[in-house]
Scaffold this active site. Structure first.
Site, mmCIF file in Angstrom:
data_model
loop_
_atom_site.group_PDB
_atom_site.id
_atom_site.type_symbol
_atom_site.label_atom_id
_atom_site.label_comp_id
_atom_site.label_asym_id
_atom_site.label_seq_id
_atom_site.Cartn_x
_atom_site.Cartn_y
_atom_site.Cartn_z
ATOM 1 N N CYS A 93 8.645 -23.173 -1.826
ATOM 2 C CA CYS A 93 7.814 -23.313 -3.025
ATOM 3 C C CYS A 93 8.624 -24.116 -4.040
ATOM 4 O O CYS A 93 9.455 -24.948 -3.647
ATOM 5 C CB CYS A 93 7.382 -21.954 -3.568
ATOM 6 N N TRP A 94 8.394 -23.922 -5.321
ATOM 7 C CA TRP A 94 9.049 -24.748 -6.340
ATOM 8 C C TRP A 94 10.555 -24.491 -6.407
ATOM 9 O O TRP A 94 11.362 -25.413 -6.370
ATOM 10 C CB TRP A 94 8.401 -24.494 -7.693
#
Length: 352
Positions: A93-94
Site C-alpha cells: 500500500c502507500w
C-alpha cells in the site's frame, strides 16, 4: 527473506504476483510494473474513512476496518480462491501500513506465503529514483539524431526488429517529442509512472551492448527526462539521419494523419506557436489547413520552425554531434526505414 513475511523493494522479482491494495486513483498515478490493483478501499471509501478519522481516530479505524475486511473478503472469494497453497504474492500500500498489513495477515492465516513490501509504495518510489540515477549512466548509448520528420522513432523500431538494443523514450512517454507531439485521446503517463516504466526497461538491457536512443530535449511533452540519463545521452556518440525534405514531408503526412483528419484540433495546436511566429504566419498556416494543402503546410512548419530549432538544440546539447556519421536517405517508407536500420547496424559493426 525474513520469516515474518516482510520483503524489501529490491526483492519484488521474487514473487508470483504483486498486489497493489491502494485506491484506483493511487494506482493510476503510478504503481510497480506488473502489479495488479485489488483495492481494500475505493477512492470514495478512503475519503470517507479519512474524514471520519480526523474527527475521531477511533471511529475512523472502526469504519476502515469494516470496509477493508469486506473488500478483502470479496477479493478472496472472486479472485484468489483458486490460488494454490504455494502461491507467493507481494502486497503493498502507500507506506506498508494497515491496508497492506490487513490483506497480508489474512492471506498468511489462510496459508498462502504472502509478504508485505517494507515501506510500501513510498519505499519503492525512493528505490526507483535512486536506481535511475545509478543505472542510467552505466550504458553505452548511441544517440540517433536527425531533423523533425526523419523517422527517428521508426528507425529505432526497425533497429529493435533487427536485434539491436533500443531505449525508446517517446514510446514510454506516449508522445512524439514536439509541439505537435500529443497523441489524441491517449494521455501521457504521470511523471512517476514514466520513471517506473523507464527503470523497468533499463533493467532488461545488457550493459555490454550498445543502446540506441533518440536525441531528446529535457522534456518529452509534459514529462522530464531524468537528469542522469540526459547528461549521459548528451555526452554520448551520435549518428545523423539526413533525410531529404520531400521524404520528410511525405513521412510526416502519414505519421501525423490523425491531425489531418481533425483540422480544427490542428489549428488549436498550431496556436501554441504564436509567440514564435506571429499572427500573420499562423493565419497563413491555418489557411493552408482550410485548403487541405498538407504538403505545403508541413514543408512550411519544417523550414520555418522545426529545422531552426533542431540546429540550435543539437549543436548546443550534444557534444559529439559534429563528429557523427551521416546516413542519407530519400526514402522513409517502411522498406526504406528497414534499409536505413540495416545500414546503421553495418556501420556500427565496421567501426567496432
Amino acid at each position: 527473506m525474513k520469516s515474518s513475511g516482510i520483503a524489501k523493494a529490491h526483492q519484488i522479482t521474487e514473487f508470483t504476483d504483486i498486489i497493489d491494495v491502494r485506491t484506483p486513483a493511487e494506482f493510476a498515478e503510478d504503481h510497480i510494473p506488473g502489479a495488479i490493483n485489488f483495492p481494500v478501499l475505493s477512492n470514495e471509501e478512503r475519503v470517507q474513512v479519512g474524514t471520519l478519522y480526523h474527527q475521531s481516530p477511533f471511529e475512523g479505524k472502526k469504519l476502515g476496518a469494516a470496509l477493508i475486511a469486506k473488500n478483502i473478503a470479496a477479493h478472496i472469494q472472486e479472485h484468489f480462491i483458486h490460488q494454490p497453497k504455494e502461491w507467493k504474492p507481494l502486497i503493498y500500500c502507500w507506506r506498508g501500513g494497515k491496508r497492506s498489513g490487513s490483506m497480508t495477515h489474512i492471506m498468511r492465516q489462510i496459508g498462502w506465503n504472502a509478504y508485505i513490501l517494507d515501506g510500501g509504495y513510498k519505499a519503492y518510489r525512493r528505490n526507483v529514483v535512486k536506481e535511475l540515477t545509478d543505472l542510467s549512466p552505466q550504458f553505452q548509448y548511441l544517440v540517433v539524431t536527425g531533423q523533425t520528420g526523419s523517422g527517428k522513432s521508426k528507425v529505432l523500431e526497425a533497429l529493435a526488429e533487427q536485434g539491436a538494443q533500443v531505449l525508446d523514450l517517446e514510446s514510454i512517454a506516449n508522445h512524439k517529442g514536439s509541439v505537435l507531439g500529443n497523441i489524441p485521446n491517449s494521455p501521457q503517463p504521470t511523471q512517476k509512472n514514466f520513471e517506473s516504466q523507464l527503470l523497468s526497461v533499463l533493467k532488461n538491457l545488457n550493459q555490454e551492448q550498445v543502446v540506441f536512443i533518440e536525441a531528446e530535449s529535457r522534456k518529452i511533452g509534459s514529462l522530464h527526462v531524468p537528469d542522469a540519463l540526459l547528461e549521459k545521452m548528451r555526452a554520448s556518440p551520435c549518428l545523423k539521419i539526413e533525410a531529404s525534405l520531400s521524404a520528410r514531408v511525405k513521412f510526416l503526412q502519414k505519421d501525423y494523419a490523425y491531425f489531418l483528419e481533425d483540422p480544427e484540433e490542428l489549428k488549436k495546436t498550431i496556436d501554441f506557436l504564436k509567440e514564435l511566429h506571429g499572427k500573420e504566419t499562423l493565419q497563413y498556416w491555418k489557411e493552408l489547413i482550410d485548403q487541405k494543402n498538407w504538403a505545403t503546410l508541413v514543408e512550411q512548419l519544417l523550414e520555418k520552425h522545426y529545422d531552426a530549432l533542431y540546429r540550435r538544440s543539437q549543436n548546443s546539447n550534444y557534444v559529439n554531434y559534429d563528429q557523427a556519421p551521416n546516413y542519407y536517405t530519400a526514402d522513409l517508407s517502411a522498406k526504406g526505414i528497414q534499409m536505413l536500420a540495416t545500414e546503421i547496424l553495418k556501420g556500427q559493426t565496421s567501426s567496432s
